[in-house]
Design an enzyme around this catalytic site. Structure first.
Site, PDB file in Angstrom:
ATOM      1  N   ASP A 304      41.039  44.264  -1.522  1.00  0.00           N
ATOM      2  CA  ASP A 304      41.575  42.935  -1.854  1.00  0.00           C
ATOM      3  C   ASP A 304      40.901  42.418  -3.443  1.00  0.00           C
ATOM      4  O   ASP A 304      41.474  41.888  -4.200  1.00  0.00           O
ATOM      5  CB  ASP A 304      41.505  41.731  -0.944  1.00  0.00           C
ATOM      6  CG  ASP A 304      42.647  42.054   0.036  1.00  0.00           C
ATOM      7  OD1 ASP A 304      43.415  43.040  -0.210  1.00  0.00           O
ATOM      8  OD2 ASP A 304      42.597  41.303   1.062  1.00  0.00           O
ATOM      9  N   TYR A 388      48.242  37.456   3.716  1.00  0.00           N
ATOM     10  CA  TYR A 388      47.168  36.733   4.046  1.00  0.00           C
ATOM     11  C   TYR A 388      46.658  35.719   2.969  1.00  0.00           C
ATOM     12  O   TYR A 388      46.711  35.947   1.753  1.00  0.00           O
ATOM     13  CB  TYR A 388      46.003  37.710   4.395  1.00  0.00           C
ATOM     14  CG  TYR A 388      46.153  37.892   5.782  1.00  0.00           C
ATOM     15  CD1 TYR A 388      45.563  37.178   6.811  1.00  0.00           C
ATOM     16  CD2 TYR A 388      46.312  39.337   6.148  1.00  0.00           C
ATOM     17  CE1 TYR A 388      45.481  37.470   8.120  1.00  0.00           C
ATOM     18  CE2 TYR A 388      46.278  39.817   7.654  1.00  0.00           C
ATOM     19  CZ  TYR A 388      45.914  38.668   8.537  1.00  0.00           C
ATOM     20  OH  TYR A 388      45.950  39.003   9.846  1.00  0.00           O
ATOM     21  N   TYR A 390      43.004  33.777   1.987  1.00  0.00           N
ATOM     22  CA  TYR A 390      41.906  33.692   2.235  1.00  0.00           C
ATOM     23  C   TYR A 390      41.043  32.831   1.704  1.00  0.00           C
ATOM     24  O   TYR A 390      41.240  32.362   0.325  1.00  0.00           O
ATOM     25  CB  TYR A 390      41.159  35.303   1.772  1.00  0.00           C
ATOM     26  CG  TYR A 390      41.726  36.459   2.431  1.00  0.00           C
ATOM     27  CD1 TYR A 390      41.014  36.975   3.839  1.00  0.00           C
ATOM     28  CD2 TYR A 390      42.372  37.149   1.863  1.00  0.00           C
ATOM     29  CE1 TYR A 390      41.509  37.925   4.325  1.00  0.00           C
ATOM     30  CE2 TYR A 390      42.982  38.367   2.485  1.00  0.00           C
ATOM     31  CZ  TYR A 390      42.521  38.568   3.907  1.00  0.00           C
ATOM     32  OH  TYR A 390      42.972  39.732   4.513  1.00  0.00           O
TER      33      TYR A 390
END
Length: 650
Positions: A304, A388, A390
């Site tokens: 990522d 997602y 984060y």
């Protein structure tokens, strides 16, 4: 609840420090230098642009340089260019061979193009038709980084692999409806599907799970609001990028805030009581490997930071939701794909939090009764990468503790569930969530009471009963000095309380002990993929918990400079191959923490925050509790109601 917003950096703003974040004017100037050098074409994109940070071993360096990664989307040509803003010159142009060096990170426009590419492919359209899907407007193509598998014809191609999901209507969240068994391999430069995997006809789960459906939002009515107030304002001060907290420079914390498109938040020149602790700290890479071996899913793993530019995905934070209390927001100024400045507002949140009781004691003999509250300074940002979300949180405590915490939430990636599958959890009718891992690798350039440090690994040791231990109650510690990089790739072991003491080789405290900090790691599973797998070669940092190397300016990323489609071996394996001596040197700690996630039904459709963390704590840096000087609490809510033992109500 109040907020202080940092004004956007103004064009022409004076640079007061070599690590000061790039301004909009500097980004514009860097772009102009590249254009003047004839390095831009109509199809050239800026895949990355950031401050070329000065070498820490050269504090007198005054040049202001910018490192730029260029990608020609029409040809796939990739180059790194370094320009000097002070001298108005191009200092370096380095050509990259994508088959050997890896690819630049994926651009937003490439993600956006993918749906058009796959929907123009007859084979992909036929695969949708086989599954009863005729309205392609409701199909969402999900482009994912391709990895590297030494497949014929793929070397050097700039690629994405594409899974698909169905929407029932435009406002329906597509993660509930995976179109499983189909994956398109897309050549981004050519703009076409080069291979299509059309596997078994698996059911497309039909049940919707829209977490923002008004029928479910805010139905818990009995919760009373919690208000965080600091009527006299916060205890920190901000001067440009520099934050001071927890007392004067002679007592508290001081550090410089940085931010770049790749790593996101960076911390620099972190000192405690005027003494250095860290030169630099960041999350230098992440990897999310999946564990489903089906041939349309086995390639799933994502870096990522290096593949998706984590910092560029930064979220705009919301007062009262992402952060509570007296908030100071930093904006982030980044370059877009055309090399022009773009301001990300409210990118970084700075605030204080109560952290429970810091210390307390009632003395039986003097009847002294003292309690002090712990407090921490929080500096954080959030980024959304695909499904997602984060959060990245650095905590500084009044007792000198430093903690990093990663938080993961969002929608788990989904699949069509096959009953009895060992690879996934059933979370809804016919819907599965494959098992996967999240690893976060911190790079911390150490400077514990100076840049000459040493590392000891410390284990608890049981002592057998014998003449020196007649009752068998003794235990002690074993200190093992890590003298070279070959010895410094380490695994945490909670069973022996393993930790690592980083000490100064130049300074001692008043007790004659080396001043230091101790690194504490929670342990936990490492990379579960086979050691012979592609991901094990590309994400070697996830095979260990802690690694120490000698500082070198160009050694910045644990999976290498260009992890996108890199064959592996770059980063930490290459850095430590020389087996340099560590004792008394300028050191870097690479700390990897992770989560292994077989999602629960309770993680669907949006998972509650999951956390992982590590910490650094003073060990001989002081000679007594540094939080003794914390003043007693004066707030009225510390009082009790007479005769009840309960907190008073105000």
């Amino acid at each position: 609840m109040t907020v202080t917003e940092q004004p956007g950096q103004q064009a022409g703003k004076t640079v007061t420090h070599p690590l000061q974040r790039l301004s909009a004017a500097e980004i514009t100037a860097a772009r102009a230098l590249v254009e003047q050098a004839g390095l831009l074409t109509p199809t050239t994109r800026f895949a990355d642009l950031g401050l070329d940070e000065p070498h820490l071993d050269d504090p007198q360096q005054v040049d202001r340089r910018v490192r730029i990664l260029l990608l020609d989307v029409a040809t796939g040509r990739a180059r790194t260019v370094v320009v000097s803003l002070v001298r108005g010159a191009v200092d370096e142009v380095v050509e990259h061979d994508p088959a050997v060096d890896g690819q630049p990170p994926i651009l937003l426009e490439e993600f956006m193009r993918v749906e058009e590419i796959v929907k123009a492919d007859p084979g992909w359209v036929e695969a949708m038709t086989r599954r009863g899907i005729s309205d392609l407007e409701l199909v969402r193509a999900c482009p994912l980084s391709a990895g590297w598998y030494d497949r014929p014809g793929e070397a050097g191609l700039r690629m994405l692999r594409v899974l698909s999901f169905l929407q029932h209507r435009p406002e329906d969240h597509c993660w509930s409806h995976p179109i499983d068994g189909v994956v398109a391999y897309v050549d981004l430069t050519a703009g076409r599907v080069i291979e299509l995997v059309d596997g078994p006809l698996l059911p497309i789960p039909a049940e919707e799970a829209n977490h923002d459906d008004p029928r479910y939002v805010g139905t818990l009515r009995d919760l009373k609001p919690i208000e965080i107030t600091q009527p006299h304002g916060p205890s920190f001060t901000v001067d440009g990028d520099v934050v001071t907290w927890g007392g004067s420079d002679a007592e508290g914390w001081r550090f410089r805030v940085g931010f770049n498109a790749r790593e996101g938040l960076t911390l620099h020149e972190l000192t405690l009581g005027g003494r250095p602790v860290l030169d630099r700290a960041s999350i230098a890479e992440m990897v999310v490997p999946y564990g489903d071996p089906a041939n349309w899913r086995a390639w799933q793993n994502y870096f990522d930071v290096g593949e998706y530019q984590l910092g560029a995905q930064v979220a705009q934070l919301q007062l009262g939701c992402d952060c509570l209390g007296e908030i100071y927001y930093f904006d982030a100024v980044l370059a877009d794909a055309d090399g022009n400045p773009e301001t990300k507002t409210n990118a970084i949140c700075l605030h204080e939090e109560d952290a429970g009781v810091g210390w307390r004691h009632f003395d039986l003999f003097t009847e002294s009764n003292e309690v002090r509250r712990q407090r921490r300074l929080v500096i954080s940002f959030w980024a959304t990468v695909g499904n997602y979300d984060y959060g990245f949180f650095w905590y500084l405590y009044l007792d000198g503790r430093i903690e990093f915490e990663a938080k993961a939430t969002g929608a788990p990636f989904t699949s069509s569930y096959v009953e009895g599958s060992p690879w996934a959890t059933k979370v809804a009718p016919q819907l599965g969530t494959p098992g996967h891992q999240h690893f976060f690798c911190a790079r911390m350039v150490l400077a514990v009471d100076g840049r000459r440090n040493a590392v000891d690994e410390v284990d608890l040791v049981r002592v057998p009963a014998g003449p020196e231990n007649p009752l068998g109650n003794a235990f002690t510690r074993r200190f093992t000095r890590l003298r070279s990089e070959a010895e410094a790739t380490r695994i945490a072991d909670p069973a022996v309380g393993r930790e690592w003491h980083v000490t100064s080789t130049e300074h001692r405290n008043t007790l004659g002990q080396p001043t230091g900090f101790v690194l504490q790691h929670p342990g936990g599973p490492l990379l579960l993929a086979d050691d012979r797998s592609s991901i094990a070669a590309r994400a070697a940092f996830a095979k260990t918990h802690v690694q120490f190397t000698r500082y070198a300016p160009g050694e910045r990323y644990p999976a290498g400079d260009l992890p996108n489609q890199h064959p592996g071996g770059a980063g930490l394996p290459a850095y430590s191959a020389a087996d340099r001596a560590l004792d008394g040197e300028h050191l870097v700690a690479w700390v990897t923490v992770g989560m292994t996630h077989f999602p629960r039904p309770e993680d669907w459709p949006i998972m509650p925050v999951a956390k992982t963390s590590f910490a650094l704590q003073p060990y001989g840096f002081f000679t007594r509790n540094p939080a003794l000087n914390v003043p007693p609490s004066t707030a009225s809510h510390c009082a009790t109601t007479p005769g009840t033992g309960h907190e008073g109500h105000h």
